[in-house]
Scaffold this motif. Sequence first.
Motif, PDB file in Angstrom:
ATOM      1  N   VAL A   1       0.839  -1.202   0.000  1.00 33.82           N
ATOM      2  CA  VAL A   1       0.000   0.000   0.000  1.00 33.82           C
ATOM      3  C   VAL A   1       0.873   1.252   0.000  1.00 33.82           C
ATOM      4  CG1 VAL A   1      -0.236   0.120   2.533  1.00 33.82           C
ATOM      5  CG2 VAL A   1      -2.005   1.104   1.066  1.00 33.82           C
ATOM      6  N   LEU A   2       2.013   1.203   0.678  1.00 39.66           N
ATOM      7  CA  LEU A   2       2.928   2.344   0.700  1.00 39.66           C
ATOM      8  C   LEU A   2       3.643   2.480  -0.640  1.00 39.66           C
ATOM      9  CD1 LEU A   2       4.325   4.640   2.224  1.00 39.66           C
ATOM     10  CD2 LEU A   2       5.994   2.958   3.051  1.00 39.66           C
ATOM     11  N   ILE A   3       4.100   1.370  -1.200  1.00 35.43           N
ATOM     12  CA  ILE A   3       4.751   1.399  -2.510  1.00 35.43           C
ATOM     13  C   ILE A   3       3.814   2.010  -3.547  1.00 35.43           C
ATOM     14  CG2 ILE A   3       5.695  -0.006  -4.375  1.00 35.43           C
ATOM     15  CD1 ILE A   3       7.495   0.033  -1.958  1.00 35.43           C
TER      16      ILE A   3
ATOM     17  N   PHE B   1       7.581   4.182 -13.010  1.00 37.48           N
ATOM     18  CA  PHE B   1       8.871   3.818 -12.417  1.00 37.48           C
ATOM     19  C   PHE B   1       9.443   2.523 -12.980  1.00 37.48           C
ATOM     20  CE2 PHE B   1      11.119   1.484  -8.977  1.00 37.48           C
ATOM     21  CZ  PHE B   1      12.245   2.287  -8.897  1.00 37.48           C
ATOM     22  N   TYR B   2       8.626   1.496 -13.089  1.00 36.18           N
ATOM     23  CA  TYR B   2       9.120   0.192 -13.509  1.00 36.18           C
ATOM     24  C   TYR B   2       9.211   0.044 -15.032  1.00 36.18           C
ATOM     25  CZ  TYR B   2       9.285  -1.808  -8.843  1.00 36.18           C
ATOM     26  OH  TYR B   2       9.623  -2.090  -7.541  1.00 36.18           O
ATOM     27  N   THR B   3       8.839   1.078 -15.783  1.00 34.81           N
ATOM     28  CA  THR B   3       8.895   0.958 -17.241  1.00 34.81           C
ATOM     29  C   THR B   3       9.803   1.992 -17.916  1.00 34.81           C
ATOM     30  OG1 THR B   3       6.897   2.338 -17.485  1.00 34.81           O
ATOM     31  CG2 THR B   3       6.583  -0.045 -17.375  1.00 34.81           C
ATOM     32  N   HIS B   4      10.086   3.105 -17.266  1.00 32.90           N
ATOM     33  CA  HIS B   4      10.956   4.104 -17.913  1.00 32.90           C
ATOM     34  C   HIS B   4      12.425   3.786 -17.659  1.00 32.90           C
ATOM     35  CE1 HIS B   4      11.957   5.955 -14.097  1.00 32.90           C
ATOM     36  NE2 HIS B   4      10.711   6.292 -13.848  1.00 32.90           N
ATOM     37  N   TRP B   5      13.296   4.518 -18.351  1.00 33.04           N
ATOM     38  CA  TRP B   5      14.738   4.346 -18.229  1.00 33.04           C
ATOM     39  C   TRP B   5      15.351   5.486 -17.418  1.00 33.04           C
ATOM     40  CZ3 TRP B   5      16.500   2.602 -23.828  1.00 33.04           C
ATOM     41  CH2 TRP B   5      15.919   1.349 -24.090  1.00 33.04           C
ATOM     42  N   ALA B   6      14.834   5.695 -16.224  1.00 28.91           N
ATOM     43  CA  ALA B   6      15.359   6.667 -15.251  1.00 28.91           C
ATOM     44  C   ALA B   6      14.886   8.098 -15.494  1.00 28.91           C
ATOM     45  CB  ALA B   6      16.883   6.632 -15.179  1.00 28.91           C
ATOM     46  N   VAL B   7      14.707   8.504 -16.732  1.00 28.15           N
ATOM     47  CA  VAL B   7      14.161   9.825 -17.059  1.00 28.15           C
ATOM     48  C   VAL B   7      12.884   9.596 -17.858  1.00 28.15           C
ATOM     49  CG1 VAL B   7      14.573  12.013 -18.240  1.00 28.15           C
ATOM     50  CG2 VAL B   7      16.471  10.849 -17.080  1.00 28.15           C
TER      51      VAL B   7
ATOM     52  N   SER C   1      10.278  14.933 -11.815  1.00 27.62           N
ATOM     53  CA  SER C   1      11.480  14.114 -11.629  1.00 27.62           C
ATOM     54  C   SER C   1      11.095  12.689 -11.250  1.00 27.62           C
ATOM     55  CB  SER C   1      12.361  14.713 -10.520  1.00 27.62           C
ATOM     56  OG  SER C   1      12.882  15.952 -10.907  1.00 27.62           O
ATOM     57  N   THR C   2      11.770  11.741 -11.850  1.00 29.88           N
ATOM     58  CA  THR C   2      11.542  10.341 -11.517  1.00 29.88           C
ATOM     59  C   THR C   2      12.195  10.016 -10.169  1.00 29.88           C
ATOM     60  OG1 THR C   2      13.570   9.619 -12.599  1.00 29.88           O
ATOM     61  CG2 THR C   2      11.561   9.720 -13.954  1.00 29.88           C
ATOM     62  N   ILE C   3      11.883   8.849  -9.638  1.00 30.46           N
ATOM     63  CA  ILE C   3      12.509   8.421  -8.390  1.00 30.46           C
ATOM     64  C   ILE C   3      14.021   8.240  -8.553  1.00 30.46           C
ATOM     65  CG2 ILE C   3      12.695   6.404  -6.851  1.00 30.46           C
ATOM     66  CD1 ILE C   3       9.631   6.432  -6.719  1.00 30.46           C
ATOM     67  N   PRO C   4      14.527   7.663  -9.664  1.00 31.88           N
ATOM     68  CA  PRO C   4      15.989   7.631  -9.838  1.00 31.88           C
ATOM     69  C   PRO C   4      16.611   9.030  -9.846  1.00 31.88           C
ATOM     70  CG  PRO C   4      14.970   6.036 -11.299  1.00 31.88           C
ATOM     71  CD  PRO C   4      13.855   6.834 -10.692  1.00 31.88           C
ATOM     72  N   GLN C   5      15.934   9.998 -10.448  1.00 30.15           N
ATOM     73  CA  GLN C   5      16.440  11.371 -10.437  1.00 30.15           C
ATOM     74  C   GLN C   5      16.439  11.938  -9.028  1.00 30.15           C
ATOM     75  OE1 GLN C   5      13.819  12.548 -14.000  1.00 30.15           O
ATOM     76  NE2 GLN C   5      15.406  14.119 -14.012  1.00 30.15           N
ATOM     77  N   GLN C   6      15.368  11.682  -8.292  1.00 30.39           N
ATOM     78  CA  GLN C   6      15.300  12.175  -6.921  1.00 30.39           C
ATOM     79  C   GLN C   6      16.382  11.552  -6.052  1.00 30.39           C
ATOM     80  OE1 GLN C   6      11.311  12.514  -5.122  1.00 30.39           O
ATOM     81  NE2 GLN C   6      10.455  12.118  -7.142  1.00 30.39           N
TER      82      GLN C   6
ATOM     83  N   LEU D   1      22.035  -0.404 -10.388  1.00 29.66           N
ATOM     84  CA  LEU D   1      21.333  -0.920  -9.213  1.00 29.66           C
ATOM     85  C   LEU D   1      20.074  -1.708  -9.531  1.00 29.66           C
ATOM     86  CD1 LEU D   1      21.549   2.189  -6.832  1.00 29.66           C
ATOM     87  CD2 LEU D   1      23.010   0.161  -6.847  1.00 29.66           C
ATOM     88  N   GLY D   2      19.337  -1.294 -10.533  1.00 31.96           N
ATOM     89  CA  GLY D   2      18.047  -1.920 -10.795  1.00 31.96           C
ATOM     90  C   GLY D   2      16.941  -1.227 -10.020  1.00 31.96           C
ATOM     91  N   LYS D   3      15.706  -1.478 -10.431  1.00 27.42           N
ATOM     92  CA  LYS D   3      14.563  -0.737  -9.889  1.00 27.42           C
ATOM     93  C   LYS D   3      14.342  -0.969  -8.398  1.00 27.42           C
ATOM     94  CE  LYS D   3      13.216   1.063 -13.843  1.00 27.42           C
ATOM     95  NZ  LYS D   3      13.295   2.511 -14.111  1.00 27.42           N
ATOM     96  N   ASP D   4      14.356  -2.220  -7.960  1.00 27.52           N
ATOM     97  CA  ASP D   4      14.026  -2.503  -6.565  1.00 27.52           C
ATOM     98  C   ASP D   4      15.046  -1.907  -5.599  1.00 27.52           C
ATOM     99  OD1 ASP D   4      11.630  -3.783  -7.004  1.00 27.52           O
ATOM    100  OD2 ASP D   4      12.494  -5.791  -7.047  1.00 27.52           O
TER     101      ASP D   4
END
Length: 248
Positions: free
Chosen positions: A64-66, A77-83, A106-111, A141-144
């Motif tokens: 639920v938090l994710i 998040f799980y489909t883009h390439w960081a941007v 900004s994506t999570i990798p950018q953040q 690192l990968g998404k997870d």
Amino acid sequence: VSILVLLSALSLATAMLWVLYDIPLQTRTGNSNPSLLVEAANGEPIGRVGSLADNVERQDFPEVLIKAVLSIEDRRFYTHWAVDPWGIARAAHANWRAGGIVEGGSTIPQQLAKLQIVGAERSLDRKIREAFTAIWLDLRLGKDEILTRYLNSVYLGAGARGMSAATRLYFDKDLSDLTLAEAALLAGLIQAPSRYDPIRNLEAAHLRAAVVIDAMVETGAINEAAAEKAKVEPAKLKLSQKTALANS
């Protein structure tokens, strides 16, 4: 000419990623001032001094938090390439409709790159470095692992860094016990933890949580019935002297 420019840009991008590739992955944790519990003469806790931070594993974060965080911060998040250009466009449209900033581009990798590597300086150069560093993190690192590091390091107000610490601070409970309303409140704090500080302005925090809940409906993370229930029964704070700031 346009093909030459494109090839030059691709060559530059490849070179930058090659240079970044061997950079150590031991990034800043942001917890240089660990917390100390202040006690009265009789041993009763009277508050915390310093920051509060926990490092937990990916499986410790409830779904639920994710879903709350991804719905409001990075839907692809799980489909883009960081941007994510589509995410930037969607955020711009949502902000235009709302007449203010309700979503970031900004994506999570950018953040995460901003939080732990490149810093928060406001400049075009820094933003470009953030984008390339985000791509590098995504490759290495990968998404997870990126998501885990992000959820462990994002600042959520009152000296709390990371979702586990914020859960203990605001609700005096473990991550596994989070409700939908509580998860939405925590996810909503990411954008502006001072503005939506639930200790000082619980109403603002609830309004922001409602935005998160609506985003979760849009992404299909929850249904309308669950959303309505979470809005009617918003999160209630349960502060503990063991985790609350001593001067709060």
